[in-house]
Design a protein around this motif. Structure first.
Motif, PDB file in Angstrom:
ATOM      1  N   VAL A  67       0.841  -1.207   0.000  1.00 58.12           N
ATOM      2  CA  VAL A  67       0.000   0.000   0.000  1.00 58.12           C
ATOM      3  C   VAL A  67       0.874   1.255   0.000  1.00 58.12           C
ATOM      4  CG1 VAL A  67      -1.675   1.337   1.353  1.00 58.12           C
ATOM      5  CG2 VAL A  67      -1.990  -1.136   1.055  1.00 58.12           C
ATOM      6  N   ILE A  68       1.882   1.273   0.849  1.00 65.92           N
ATOM      7  CA  ILE A  68       2.779   2.439   0.903  1.00 65.92           C
ATOM      8  C   ILE A  68       3.526   2.594  -0.408  1.00 65.92           C
ATOM      9  CG2 ILE A  68       4.846   3.382   2.014  1.00 65.92           C
ATOM     10  CD1 ILE A  68       3.851   1.959   4.619  1.00 65.92           C
ATOM     11  N   HIS A  69       4.051   1.494  -0.930  1.00 66.43           N
ATOM     12  CA  HIS A  69       4.800   1.532  -2.193  1.00 66.43           C
ATOM     13  C   HIS A  69       3.930   2.068  -3.341  1.00 66.43           C
ATOM     14  CE1 HIS A  69       7.425   0.270  -5.447  1.00 66.43           C
ATOM     15  NE2 HIS A  69       6.437  -0.447  -5.950  1.00 66.43           N
ATOM     16  N   MET A  70       2.707   1.595  -3.433  1.00 64.52           N
ATOM     17  CA  MET A  70       1.806   2.059  -4.487  1.00 64.52           C
ATOM     18  C   MET A  70       1.471   3.540  -4.295  1.00 64.52           C
ATOM     19  SD  MET A  70       1.437  -0.513  -6.526  1.00 64.52           S
ATOM     20  CE  MET A  70       0.008  -0.118  -7.527  1.00 64.52           C
ATOM     21  N   SER A  71       1.303   3.964  -3.055  1.00 62.65           N
ATOM     22  CA  SER A  71       1.026   5.378  -2.776  1.00 62.65           C
ATOM     23  C   SER A  71       2.206   6.253  -3.184  1.00 62.65           C
ATOM     24  CB  SER A  71       0.732   5.574  -1.286  1.00 62.65           C
ATOM     25  OG  SER A  71      -0.384   4.827  -0.901  1.00 62.65           O
ATOM     26  N   HIS A  72       3.415   5.812  -2.848  1.00 61.34           N
ATOM     27  CA  HIS A  72       4.603   6.555  -3.269  1.00 61.34           C
ATOM     28  C   HIS A  72       4.633   6.686  -4.791  1.00 61.34           C
ATOM     29  CE1 HIS A  72       7.226   5.506   0.522  1.00 61.34           C
ATOM     30  NE2 HIS A  72       6.273   6.375   0.796  1.00 61.34           N
ATOM     31  N   GLY A  73       4.358   5.577  -5.484  1.00 61.11           N
ATOM     32  CA  GLY A  73       4.382   5.594  -6.950  1.00 61.11           C
ATOM     33  C   GLY A  73       3.366   6.537  -7.545  1.00 61.11           C
ATOM     34  N   ALA A  74       2.172   6.595  -6.957  1.00 61.89           N
ATOM     35  CA  ALA A  74       1.134   7.505  -7.457  1.00 61.89           C
ATOM     36  C   ALA A  74       1.552   8.959  -7.270  1.00 61.89           C
ATOM     37  CB  ALA A  74      -0.189   7.234  -6.750  1.00 61.89           C
ATOM     38  N   VAL A  75       2.099   9.280  -6.105  1.00 60.83           N
ATOM     39  CA  VAL A  75       2.539  10.663  -5.841  1.00 60.83           C
ATOM     40  C   VAL A  75       3.691  11.039  -6.771  1.00 60.83           C
ATOM     41  CG1 VAL A  75       3.625  12.163  -4.115  1.00 60.83           C
ATOM     42  CG2 VAL A  75       1.711  10.682  -3.461  1.00 60.83           C
ATOM     43  N   LEU A  76       4.632  10.138  -6.942  1.00 61.81           N
ATOM     44  CA  LEU A  76       5.745  10.416  -7.856  1.00 61.81           C
ATOM     45  C   LEU A  76       5.264  10.520  -9.301  1.00 61.81           C
ATOM     46  CD1 LEU A  76       8.434   8.136  -6.214  1.00 61.81           C
ATOM     47  CD2 LEU A  76       8.442  10.642  -6.294  1.00 61.81           C
ATOM     48  N   GLY A  77       4.198   9.801  -9.641  1.00 62.69           N
ATOM     49  CA  GLY A  77       3.597   9.921 -10.975  1.00 62.69           C
ATOM     50  C   GLY A  77       3.031  11.307 -11.214  1.00 62.69           C
ATOM     51  N   VAL A  78       2.454  11.904 -10.182  1.00 65.90           N
ATOM     52  CA  VAL A  78       1.962  13.286 -10.299  1.00 65.90           C
ATOM     53  C   VAL A  78       3.139  14.232 -10.510  1.00 65.90           C
ATOM     54  CG1 VAL A  78       0.771  15.170  -9.096  1.00 65.90           C
ATOM     55  CG2 VAL A  78      -0.137  12.845  -8.979  1.00 65.90           C
ATOM     56  N   GLY A  79       4.255  13.961  -9.833  1.00 62.89           N
ATOM     57  CA  GLY A  79       5.460  14.766 -10.056  1.00 62.89           C
ATOM     58  C   GLY A  79       5.934  14.674 -11.492  1.00 62.89           C
ATOM     59  N   PHE A  80       5.884  13.472 -12.057  1.00 66.64           N
ATOM     60  CA  PHE A  80       6.258  13.295 -13.464  1.00 66.64           C
ATOM     61  C   PHE A  80       5.322  14.091 -14.368  1.00 66.64           C
ATOM     62  CE2 PHE A  80       5.843  10.952 -17.502  1.00 66.64           C
ATOM     63  CZ  PHE A  80       7.160  11.002 -17.944  1.00 66.64           C
ATOM     64  N   ALA A  81       4.024  14.026 -14.086  1.00 68.82           N
ATOM     65  CA  ALA A  81       3.053  14.779 -14.889  1.00 68.82           C
ATOM     66  C   ALA A  81       3.340  16.275 -14.827  1.00 68.82           C
ATOM     67  CB  ALA A  81       1.637  14.498 -14.407  1.00 68.82           C
ATOM     68  N   ALA A  82       3.716  16.761 -13.647  1.00 64.64           N
ATOM     69  CA  ALA A  82       4.035  18.188 -13.508  1.00 64.64           C
ATOM     70  C   ALA A  82       5.252  18.547 -14.351  1.00 64.64           C
ATOM     71  CB  ALA A  82       4.284  18.539 -12.043  1.00 64.64           C
ATOM     72  N   LEU A  83       6.252  17.690 -14.363  1.00 66.94           N
ATOM     73  CA  LEU A  83       7.441  17.959 -15.181  1.00 66.94           C
ATOM     74  C   LEU A  83       7.119  17.903 -16.668  1.00 66.94           C
ATOM     75  CD1 LEU A  83      10.180  16.026 -13.187  1.00 66.94           C
ATOM     76  CD2 LEU A  83       9.896  18.509 -13.384  1.00 66.94           C
ATOM     77  N   VAL A  84       6.307  16.928 -17.073  1.00 64.67           N
ATOM     78  CA  VAL A  84       5.905  16.839 -18.481  1.00 64.67           C
ATOM     79  C   VAL A  84       5.086  18.072 -18.853  1.00 64.67           C
ATOM     80  CG1 VAL A  84       4.491  15.551 -20.136  1.00 64.67           C
ATOM     81  CG2 VAL A  84       6.049  14.334 -18.616  1.00 64.67           C
ATOM     82  N   GLY A  85       4.308  18.601 -17.909  1.00 67.37           N
ATOM     83  CA  GLY A  85       3.532  19.810 -18.169  1.00 67.37           C
ATOM     84  C   GLY A  85       4.396  21.003 -18.519  1.00 67.37           C
ATOM     85  N   LEU A  86       5.655  20.980 -18.064  1.00 67.67           N
ATOM     86  CA  LEU A  86       6.580  22.063 -18.419  1.00 67.67           C
ATOM     87  C   LEU A  86       7.034  21.957 -19.868  1.00 67.67           C
ATOM     88  CD1 LEU A  86       8.801  22.048 -15.203  1.00 67.67           C
ATOM     89  CD2 LEU A  86       6.945  23.643 -15.773  1.00 67.67           C
ATOM     90  N   ARG A  87       6.975  20.749 -20.402  1.00 69.49           N
ATOM     91  CA  ARG A  87       7.358  20.499 -21.790  1.00 69.49           C
ATOM     92  C   ARG A  87       6.398  19.481 -22.389  1.00 69.49           C
ATOM     93  NH1 ARG A  87      12.790  18.141 -23.827  1.00 69.49           N
ATOM     94  NH2 ARG A  87      12.358  18.369 -26.012  1.00 69.49           N
ATOM     95  N   PRO A  88       5.168  19.913 -22.704  1.00 67.43           N
ATOM     96  CA  PRO A  88       4.097  18.994 -23.109  1.00 67.43           C
ATOM     97  C   PRO A  88       4.410  18.122 -24.318  1.00 67.43           C
ATOM     98  CG  PRO A  88       3.224  21.184 -22.691  1.00 67.43           C
ATOM     99  CD  PRO A  88       4.722  21.286 -22.648  1.00 67.43           C
ATOM    100  N   SER A  89       5.349  18.513 -25.156  1.00 67.44           N
ATOM    101  CA  SER A  89       5.647  17.692 -26.329  1.00 67.44           C
ATOM    102  C   SER A  89       6.167  16.312 -25.938  1.00 67.44           C
ATOM    103  CB  SER A  89       6.666  18.398 -27.226  1.00 67.44           C
ATOM    104  OG  SER A  89       7.906  18.540 -26.544  1.00 67.44           O
TER     105      SER A  89
END
Length: 159
Positions: A67-89
């Protein structure tokens, strides 16, 4: 005499990327990495190490670790989305997204698994405290797999 008020509305983009695709991609990547930790990496990572970061082990608590591992992965996935948002291509090309995800996974490995986790586990008095730096080829491979799956899933799921 009547007065008319006109209000203009514009769609505003915050440049934050598609957070839902980040969560889903993070969960997919975490599932793959979790399976690697369960069946390939010979250490009690999900049962002892990860839960003990929060004082929830020992004794071994594999479900809690998942449960903790999956939660960490989901939060880090949002971080990835934020970084991709800086360069949407990046989110438009599967190749670029896979590469960006893999690079993100390796950065997560260095910052969180190699440096932060040993410090954190030492601070909470975990019996599963790894050395600092905590360099493991299998951990690097697991984080690389997490990132690649995250990047691929993000591209497939993003609006």
């Amino acid at each position: 005499m009547a007065t008319e008020t006109v209000t203009a509305t514009n769609d505003v983009s915050t440049g934050a990327g598609d957070w839902k695709a980040g969560v889903a991609g993070g969960l997919a990547g975490s599932a793959v990495f979790g399976l690697l930790m369960t069946y390939v990496i010979p250490a009690p990572l999900l049962g002892v190490v990860i839960p003990s970061m929060y004082g929830l082990a020992p004794p071994a608590a594999p479900f809690t670790g998942w449960v903790i591992h999956m939660s960490h992965g989901a939060v880090l996935g949002v971080g990835f989305a934020a970084l991709v948002g800086l360069r949407p291509s990046i989110g438009e090309s599967i190749g670029e997204s896979l590469g960006a995800g893999a690079a993100y996974g390796l950065v997560v490995w260095v910052v969180l698994a190699v440096i932060a986790m040993p410090i954190w586990l030492s601070a909470v008095g975990s019996p599963a405290n790894p050395p600092l730096p905590n360099i493991s080829a299998m951990s690097a491979i697991g984080h690389l797999a997490y990132g690649a799956v995250l990047g691929g899933a993000y591209t497939g799921l993003a609006d």
